[in-house]
Design a protein around this motif. Structure first.
Motif, mmCIF file in Angstrom:
data_model
loop_
_atom_site.group_PDB
_atom_site.id
_atom_site.type_symbol
_atom_site.label_atom_id
_atom_site.label_comp_id
_atom_site.label_asym_id
_atom_site.label_seq_id
_atom_site.Cartn_x
_atom_site.Cartn_y
_atom_site.Cartn_z
ATOM 1 N N PRO A 326 0.814 -1.213 0.000
ATOM 2 C CA PRO A 326 0.000 0.000 0.000
ATOM 3 C C PRO A 326 0.848 1.264 0.000
ATOM 4 N N VAL A 327 0.320 2.279 -0.673
ATOM 5 C CA VAL A 327 1.036 3.544 -0.774
ATOM 6 C C VAL A 327 1.195 4.191 0.589
ATOM 7 N N THR A 328 0.172 4.072 1.427
ATOM 8 C CA THR A 328 0.179 4.760 2.716
ATOM 9 C C THR A 328 1.246 4.232 3.667
ATOM 10 N N SER A 329 1.834 3.072 3.349
ATOM 11 C CA SER A 329 2.878 2.530 4.214
ATOM 12 C C SER A 329 4.218 3.217 4.002
ATOM 13 N N SER A 330 4.354 4.015 2.943
ATOM 14 C CA SER A 330 5.602 4.713 2.668
ATOM 15 C C SER A 330 5.794 5.855 3.661
ATOM 16 N N ALA A 363 -4.174 10.829 -6.456
ATOM 17 C CA ALA A 363 -2.932 11.274 -5.820
ATOM 18 C C ALA A 363 -2.085 10.079 -5.402
ATOM 19 N N LYS A 364 -2.723 9.035 -4.878
ATOM 20 C CA LYS A 364 -1.981 7.827 -4.504
ATOM 21 C C LYS A 364 -1.319 7.196 -5.726
ATOM 22 N N ASN A 365 -2.055 7.164 -6.823
ATOM 23 C CA ASN A 365 -1.500 6.584 -8.047
ATOM 24 C C ASN A 365 -0.313 7.401 -8.546
ATOM 25 N N TYR A 366 -0.451 8.723 -8.516
ATOM 26 C CA TYR A 366 0.644 9.602 -8.932
ATOM 27 C C TYR A 366 1.853 9.429 -8.015
ATOM 28 N N PHE A 367 1.602 9.323 -6.719
ATOM 29 C CA PHE A 367 2.677 9.144 -5.747
ATOM 30 C C PHE A 367 3.423 7.842 -6.007
ATOM 31 N N LEU A 369 3.704 6.219 -8.828
ATOM 32 C CA LEU A 369 4.404 6.223 -10.115
ATOM 33 C C LEU A 369 5.604 7.166 -10.133
ATOM 34 N N SER A 370 5.450 8.338 -9.525
ATOM 35 C CA SER A 370 6.430 9.399 -9.729
ATOM 36 C C SER A 370 7.269 9.751 -8.517
ATOM 37 N N VAL A 371 6.782 9.490 -7.308
ATOM 38 C CA VAL A 371 7.501 9.907 -6.105
ATOM 39 C C VAL A 371 8.132 8.724 -5.396
ATOM 40 N N ASN A 372 7.315 7.723 -5.083
ATOM 41 C CA ASN A 372 7.780 6.595 -4.271
ATOM 42 C C ASN A 372 8.175 5.427 -5.167
ATOM 43 N N ARG A 373 9.264 5.604 -5.917
ATOM 44 C CA ARG A 373 9.718 4.544 -6.821
ATOM 45 C C ARG A 373 11.159 4.187 -6.495
ATOM 46 N N PRO A 374 11.374 3.270 -5.547
ATOM 47 C CA PRO A 374 12.753 2.842 -5.249
ATOM 48 C C PRO A 374 13.398 2.245 -6.488
ATOM 49 N N GLU A 375 14.715 2.466 -6.624
ATOM 50 C CA GLU A 375 15.421 1.979 -7.813
ATOM 51 C C GLU A 375 15.391 0.464 -7.905
ATOM 52 N N SER A 376 15.284 -0.214 -6.770
ATOM 53 C CA SER A 376 15.301 -1.674 -6.786
ATOM 54 C C SER A 376 13.949 -2.271 -7.121
#
Length: 646
Positions: A326-330, A363-367, A369-376
């Protein structure tokens, strides 16, 4: 089929890099932490503009790029924009705005063609700038386009390297001499004209249409409107292997179809509309006759459903659950959400309301895709995202059917059928030309001397090994031709070169000016060489006079309008015998009216084009001359009885 598959893999992409102006030494970890904070700030600040944008292939994104090969650590992004060139120019606008909002950042952007910003402004570039020396010279700084100049002579300017600068050198030049690297006003205007209208232009690029779609797709698009792009692309780039999955639909059943409103970009809508496709009879999709009022909605829905089915068919039945966190866990989500609220992203909506939840999901979808994307991490494919939504998103078909009665009206798609005049106007706007003006009294009395003046200006230009140079605006700076200087110039090339003069003024002239577009200067020869040049010129004039005398006894002169002929049109003559006696002498030597012959021949060529493109119109338009339409009645043929019988 193999050729189509090969073409589909060649995707246009744009790369953008954001550098931090060095102000003090930092270690690698500290620099990385600072850049990552900038990424969060940028993506959050521009979220209201980016969340609702429908990208053709990939969204705008930024990630940390460590130092490598002499290029300092920076923020990097790459977006494949495919067939929608507007995505690329929207990114140019975003990058430009980032450097305006964050003045300590410098941006560089290029695509498959290289320095495409220079290509856009090619008509206004200084002469010294070409693809061979343009590397690491073009940047955005403080929201303005900058071009690092090159020195006229090696070492003439201490702060300018002789070769194209490295990235560290470029950043140092930008920070220490920002006033001397600003691109010329005409170059900046050419780029600004291309991105004019954003962000309001985003809404103008959308097209809303009714589609008869399976309920599952309707529910998915309500949560993820951007997935319409993946569905259209899957259908548009389909191959026979993809269509095997569409013989019998397993994910989106045709019997669950309902009418809904779908938001496309104009590019996506055109791609879906322009392809003719007949579904497999086993698929369950049956179209009404073309005369049916909802035929287009059924056809669009059928094509889009095939695209979504193809996407889901490419997923493994048990794809990794590790991608479903889930996004909210970030740890970044809470700060991101607070920033959205401060930027009035929710527009005052009550928390928990349907519209609030819809914006929150986007906003969660945007986050993600674009913000919370670890390189691994491995990005979730569109098909996996669709299946995940279907598993976790409850929807009621009956509730969706109730919305059919309150659908917003469709947008008019007349823009798909452009008239020739509208197409010409679009091409002129794309080329940076002015909008065509209505025919006025001034155009009815068009001054044809502009044609002859423009042509003379063109012929007076000096051509180099790169070809002839067209005058930019003949009305602004009249160009004169000096025959003596012309011969002196060639004598300088073919004969001994005079010694170059030294100059003490190196402040403004030692590097190539961004505004400079002067022609080659003719230098005078030394006094000892003037006699030789004058003799050559006299020989040339004598040779031309001898040619005139020989041509006077031929009939070639009758094909040109002479000054004597034009005078005779305004005067009446009483006798023709004297003219016949002197025809071989005087009339043959009568000067030709160059301007009249030039204009009449060009007008004849222009008229024969019948409104289409041709050599006359192309040449005149390139020199800034636009002829009015021919309103004179065309001569008509006589009745058939005057013609010989066949």
């Amino acid at each position: 089929m193999e050729e189509n598959m090969k073409l589909a893999t060649v995707e246009d992409a744009v790369e953008y890099r954001l550098f931090l102006i060095p102000d003090e030494p930092r270690d690698a970890e500290e620099h990385k932490e600072i850049l990552q904070k900038y990424i969060e700030r940028i993506m959050t600040q521009f979220a209201p503009m980016l969340v609702h944008y429908i990208w053709q292939n990939q969204p705008f994104n930024l990630k940390y790029k460590p130092e490598k090969g002499g290029v300092p650590a920076h923020m990097f992004g790459m977006t494949k924009f495919g067939d929608n060139i507007e995505d690329e120019w929207f990114i140019v606008y975003i990058v430009k705005q980032i450097t305006k909002e964050f003045p300590e950042l410098v941006a560089r952007i290029e695509d498959n063609d290289g320095e495409f910003l220079l290509i856009e402004a090619a008509d206004y570039l200084p002469k010294w700038l070409d693809p061979d020396n343009s590397a690491n010279r073009v940047f955005f700084y403080h929201g303005e386009l900058c071009i690092i100049p090159a020195p006229r002579k090696p070492g003439a300017v201490s702060w300018l390297p002789t070769a194209p600068p490295t990235i560290p050198q470029a950043l140092n030049i930008i920070s220490t001499h920002p006033e001397k690297i600003l691109a010329s006003e005409s170059v900046r205007a050419a780029v600004n004209r291309r991105i004019r209208g954003y962000p309001e232009k985003i809404q103008a690029s959308l097209h809303r249409a009714h589609c008869f779609l399976p309920a599952g797709i309707v529910a998915v698009l309500k949560q993820r409107p951007r997935l319409v792009a993946a569905g259209v692309q899957a259908f548009y780039l389909r191959d026979p292997i993809d269509l095997r999955a569409c013989r019998i639909f397993k994910t989106f059943l045709p019997e669950t179809r309902i009418m809904t409103s779908v938001t496309f970009t104009k590019c996506l809508y055109a791609q879906l509309m322009q392809q003719r496709f007949i579904p497999d009879r086993r698929s369950g999709f049956k179209l009404p006759p073309p005369s049916h009022p909802q035929y287009r909605a059924h056809e669009l829905g059928m094509k889009l459903a095939h695209g979504f089915e193809i996407l889901c068919s490419k997923c493994h039945p048990h794809f990794s659950d590790s991608k479903k966190s889930p996004v909210t866990s970030s740890p970044l989500w809470a700060g991101f959400l607070d920033s959205l609220k401060k930027n009035d992203y929710f527009k005052g909506l009550i928390e928990g309301s349907a519209q609030y939840q819809e914006r929150l999901e986007m906003a969660k979808n945007y986050f993600q895709l674009s913000v919370n994307r670890p390189e691994s991490s491995v990005a979730m494919s569109p098909g996996e995202e669709i299946l995940t939504l279907l598993q976790t998103l409850p929807f009621d078909i009956e509730e969706l059917k109730k919305e059919e009665a309150n659908l917003p009206p469709e947008d008019d798609d007349q823009w798909l059928d452009l008239s020739p005049d509208q197409l010409d106007q679009l091409l002129q706007e794309a080329a940076g030309k002015r909008d065509p003006e209505p025919i006025s009294e001034e155009k009815e009395h068009y001054d044809l001397t502009r044609v002859s003046k423009s042509m003379k200006a063109f012929l007076s230009k000096v051509s180099t090994h790169k070809g002839a140079e067209l005058p930019r605006d003949p009305s602004e700076t009249p160009i004169t031709f000096d025959a003596d200087s012309f011969l002196n110039y060639f004598d300088k090339i073919l004969g001994p070169r005079p010694p170059e003069s030294d100059s003490d003024d190196q402040d403004e002239e030692d590097f190539e000016s961004l505004e400079s577009d002067d022609d080659l200067d003719f230098e005078t020869q030394e006094p000892g060489e003037e006699a030789s040049v004058k003799g050559t010129l006299d020989d040339l004039k004598s040779y031309m006079a001898q040619m005139d005398r020989e041509l006077a006894h031929t009939s070639i002169g009758k094909s040109f309008a002479t000054q004597k002929q034009m005078e005779s049109l305004a005067q009446t003559t009483n006798s023709n015998s004297d003219e016949e006696d002197s025809g071989a002498g005087d009339s043959g030597m009568t000067p030709v009216d160059v301007d009249l012959n030039l204009v009449s021949n060009i007008l004849e060529s222009y008229s024969s084009q019948a409104g289409l493109a041709g050599p006359a119109s192309n040449l005149l338009q390139s020199m800034g001359v636009q002829l009015p339409d021919n309103t004179d009645p065309r001569p008509t043929r006589k009745p058939a009885e005057d013609q010989p019988a066949h």
